[in-house]
Design a protein around this motif. Sequence first.
Motif, short mmCIF file in Angstrom:
data_model
loop_
_atom_site.label_atom_id
_atom_site.label_comp_id
_atom_site.label_asym_id
_atom_site.label_seq_id
_atom_site.Cartn_x
_atom_site.Cartn_y
_atom_site.Cartn_z
N TRP A 125 0.83 -1.20 0.00
CA TRP A 125 0.00 0.00 0.00
C TRP A 125 0.87 1.26 0.00
O TRP A 125 0.58 2.22 -0.71
CB TRP A 125 -0.91 -0.01 1.23
N LEU A 126 1.93 1.25 0.77
CA LEU A 126 2.82 2.41 0.85
C LEU A 126 3.51 2.66 -0.49
O LEU A 126 3.60 3.82 -0.94
CB LEU A 126 3.86 2.20 1.96
N ILE A 127 3.95 1.62 -1.14
CA ILE A 127 4.58 1.77 -2.46
C ILE A 127 3.57 2.32 -3.45
O ILE A 127 3.87 3.23 -4.24
CB ILE A 127 5.17 0.42 -2.93
N LEU A 130 3.00 6.08 -2.68
CA LEU A 130 4.12 6.90 -3.12
C LEU A 130 4.15 7.02 -4.65
O LEU A 130 4.44 8.09 -5.19
CB LEU A 130 5.44 6.33 -2.60
N GLY A 131 3.84 5.93 -5.33
CA GLY A 131 3.79 5.98 -6.80
C GLY A 131 2.70 6.90 -7.29
O GLY A 131 2.91 7.69 -8.23
N MET A 132 1.53 6.84 -6.67
CA MET A 132 0.42 7.72 -7.09
C MET A 132 0.76 9.18 -6.79
O MET A 132 0.44 10.07 -7.59
CB MET A 132 -0.88 7.32 -6.37
N GLY A 137 1.99 14.37 -8.87
CA GLY A 137 2.86 15.54 -8.77
C GLY A 137 3.45 15.93 -10.12
O GLY A 137 3.60 17.11 -10.42
N ARG A 138 3.77 15.00 -10.98
CA ARG A 138 4.32 15.30 -12.30
C ARG A 138 3.29 15.93 -13.21
O ARG A 138 3.59 16.80 -13.99
CB ARG A 138 4.85 14.02 -12.95
N ARG A 139 2.06 15.49 -13.13
CA ARG A 139 1.02 16.00 -14.01
C ARG A 139 0.63 17.42 -13.64
O ARG A 139 0.37 18.24 -14.50
CB ARG A 139 -0.20 15.09 -13.94
N ASP A 140 0.59 17.74 -12.36
CA ASP A 140 0.16 19.05 -11.92
C ASP A 140 1.29 20.08 -11.91
O ASP A 140 1.03 21.27 -11.93
CB ASP A 140 -0.43 18.96 -10.50
#
Length: 165
Positions: A125-127, A130-132, A137-140
Amino acid sequence: MNASASNSRLGSEFDAFLFAPIGEDRNGLPLSIVSLLARMDLDPWQEAACLAGLPAQAAAQKLATLLAALPVPSVKPADPDTIATRLIALLPRRPTPAGRELGMGRAGATVHARIVMHVILFAIWLIWLLGMTALTGRRDAPTHADTHTPAPTAPAHAPPTASAD
């Protein structure tokens, strides 16, 4: 040593063992396992729990050693091995190896497996989280080109020239 605190922690399942008579001291007073262990500055309930966790033969041998090591010679029992074997029979029953084979002794293994499974699921779940977060963050985030693009300016027109006609 705090016998009342120790007794309340471990319960009274050891009372038959701890208060069983093992002989008399030099004053004619009854001697029990509680008094024996107290004279040796040992916690009786902890020692009883330790003996209960051992196989019967090992527990009897350890108890016989304690009986033989009494500090006052006049209170030493005549046959420590026989007395130890009789007293160990008073301890609460321990699970048998056959009971462990049937799964009765596997409670600790089940708890351990559950903890491991929870840790693995938490790590997955943590991975994912962090991936999401990284993808969002890259898209915004504004791009490098967006931040340094000059503002559009109006094209400069040459002023009309007057003709001399």
